[in-house]
Design a protein around this motif. Sequence first.
Motif, PDB file in Angstrom:
ATOM      1  N   GLY A   9      -8.109  -5.882  -3.796  1.00 27.05           N
ATOM      2  CA  GLY A   9      -6.699  -6.258  -3.919  1.00 27.05           C
ATOM      3  C   GLY A   9      -5.818  -5.091  -4.340  1.00 27.05           C
ATOM      4  O   GLY A   9      -4.745  -4.874  -3.773  1.00 27.05           O
ATOM      5  N   LEU A  10      -6.268  -4.331  -5.308  1.00 25.85           N
ATOM      6  CA  LEU A  10      -5.484  -3.184  -5.766  1.00 25.85           C
ATOM      7  C   LEU A  10      -5.426  -2.081  -4.715  1.00 25.85           C
ATOM      8  O   LEU A  10      -4.391  -1.430  -4.551  1.00 25.85           O
ATOM      9  CB  LEU A  10      -6.059  -2.641  -7.077  1.00 25.85           C
ATOM     10  CG  LEU A  10      -5.904  -3.560  -8.292  1.00 25.85           C
ATOM     11  CD1 LEU A  10      -6.620  -2.962  -9.495  1.00 25.85           C
ATOM     12  CD2 LEU A  10      -4.451  -3.818  -8.596  1.00 25.85           C
ATOM     13  N   ALA A  11      -6.519  -1.880  -3.983  1.00 26.06           N
ATOM     14  CA  ALA A  11      -6.537  -0.858  -2.931  1.00 26.06           C
ATOM     15  C   ALA A  11      -5.546  -1.203  -1.820  1.00 26.06           C
ATOM     16  O   ALA A  11      -4.823  -0.327  -1.330  1.00 26.06           O
ATOM     17  CB  ALA A  11      -7.941  -0.707  -2.362  1.00 26.06           C
ATOM     18  N   SER A  46      -4.016 -10.927  -1.976  1.00 28.29           N
ATOM     19  CA  SER A  46      -3.737 -12.018  -2.912  1.00 28.29           C
ATOM     20  C   SER A  46      -5.014 -12.628  -3.454  1.00 28.29           C
ATOM     21  O   SER A  46      -5.157 -12.841  -4.665  1.00 28.29           O
ATOM     22  CB  SER A  46      -2.910 -13.104  -2.222  1.00 28.29           C
ATOM     23  OG  SER A  46      -1.698 -12.582  -1.772  1.00 28.29           O
ATOM     24  N   ALA A  47      -5.957 -12.912  -2.561  1.00 31.97           N
ATOM     25  CA  ALA A  47      -7.227 -13.497  -2.995  1.00 31.97           C
ATOM     26  C   ALA A  47      -7.975 -12.534  -3.893  1.00 31.97           C
ATOM     27  O   ALA A  47      -8.574 -12.941  -4.894  1.00 31.97           O
ATOM     28  CB  ALA A  47      -8.077 -13.869  -1.776  1.00 31.97           C
ATOM     29  N   GLY A  48      -7.938 -11.246  -3.559  1.00 29.51           N
ATOM     30  CA  GLY A  48      -8.629 -10.258  -4.379  1.00 29.51           C
ATOM     31  C   GLY A  48      -8.060 -10.159  -5.783  1.00 29.51           C
ATOM     32  O   GLY A  48      -8.801 -10.096  -6.762  1.00 29.51           O
ATOM     33  N   ILE A  49      -6.744 -10.163  -5.890  1.00 34.58           N
ATOM     34  CA  ILE A  49      -6.140 -10.048  -7.219  1.00 34.58           C
ATOM     35  C   ILE A  49      -6.318 -11.333  -8.021  1.00 34.58           C
ATOM     36  O   ILE A  49      -6.679 -11.286  -9.197  1.00 34.58           O
ATOM     37  CB  ILE A  49      -4.655  -9.653  -7.093  1.00 34.58           C
ATOM     38  CG1 ILE A  49      -4.554  -8.214  -6.582  1.00 34.58           C
ATOM     39  CG2 ILE A  49      -3.932  -9.795  -8.426  1.00 34.58           C
ATOM     40  CD1 ILE A  49      -3.157  -7.752  -6.266  1.00 34.58           C
ATOM     41  N   CYS A  71     -11.472 -13.572   0.427  1.00 33.21           N
ATOM     42  CA  CYS A  71     -11.041 -12.181   0.381  1.00 33.21           C
ATOM     43  C   CYS A  71     -11.834 -11.357   1.392  1.00 33.21           C
ATOM     44  O   CYS A  71     -11.258 -10.598   2.176  1.00 33.21           O
ATOM     45  CB  CYS A  71     -11.226 -11.632  -1.031  1.00 33.21           C
ATOM     46  SG  CYS A  71     -10.782  -9.893  -1.229  1.00 33.21           S
ATOM     47  N   ALA A  72     -13.146 -11.523   1.395  1.00 31.08           N
ATOM     48  CA  ALA A  72     -13.999 -10.785   2.329  1.00 31.08           C
ATOM     49  C   ALA A  72     -13.732 -11.198   3.774  1.00 31.08           C
ATOM     50  O   ALA A  72     -13.700 -10.352   4.676  1.00 31.08           O
ATOM     51  CB  ALA A  72     -15.463 -10.999   1.974  1.00 31.08           C
ATOM     52  N   LEU A  73     -13.546 -12.492   4.004  1.00 35.47           N
ATOM     53  CA  LEU A  73     -13.283 -12.982   5.358  1.00 35.47           C
ATOM     54  C   LEU A  73     -11.960 -12.433   5.884  1.00 35.47           C
ATOM     55  O   LEU A  73     -11.884 -11.942   7.019  1.00 35.47           O
ATOM     56  CB  LEU A  73     -13.261 -14.511   5.367  1.00 35.47           C
ATOM     57  CG  LEU A  73     -12.899 -15.166   6.698  1.00 35.47           C
ATOM     58  CD1 LEU A  73     -13.986 -14.895   7.732  1.00 35.47           C
ATOM     59  CD2 LEU A  73     -12.699 -16.654   6.510  1.00 35.47           C
TER      60      LEU A  73
END
Length: 85
Positions: A9-11, A46-49, A71-73
């Motif tokens: 998410g940050l990347a 969004s999902a990552g954060i 997030c991965a999908l």
Amino acid sequence: MHWPCLLVGLAIMVGGSIYPLMFARMQDGNARADHGLAMLLFWAMSAGIVRGVGFIPRARMWRWLFSATACALALALAAALRFGA
């Protein structure tokens, strides 16, 4: 905290801020907005954060949309859209 999701998410957030053409597609030497790619990358971000900071929603639909799997999908679909065509 879920570090892999948070780092993804940050990347995406930092990468998109530094290089906004990451959300576009080059066509005939011109950058064109690719809304599908942008939507998938924003979903992955969004999902990552959300998952990365440790928040897990109660409602089943939101829990899945903001999960590590989602997030991965979304990231895999964005990569397929960007580099597959």
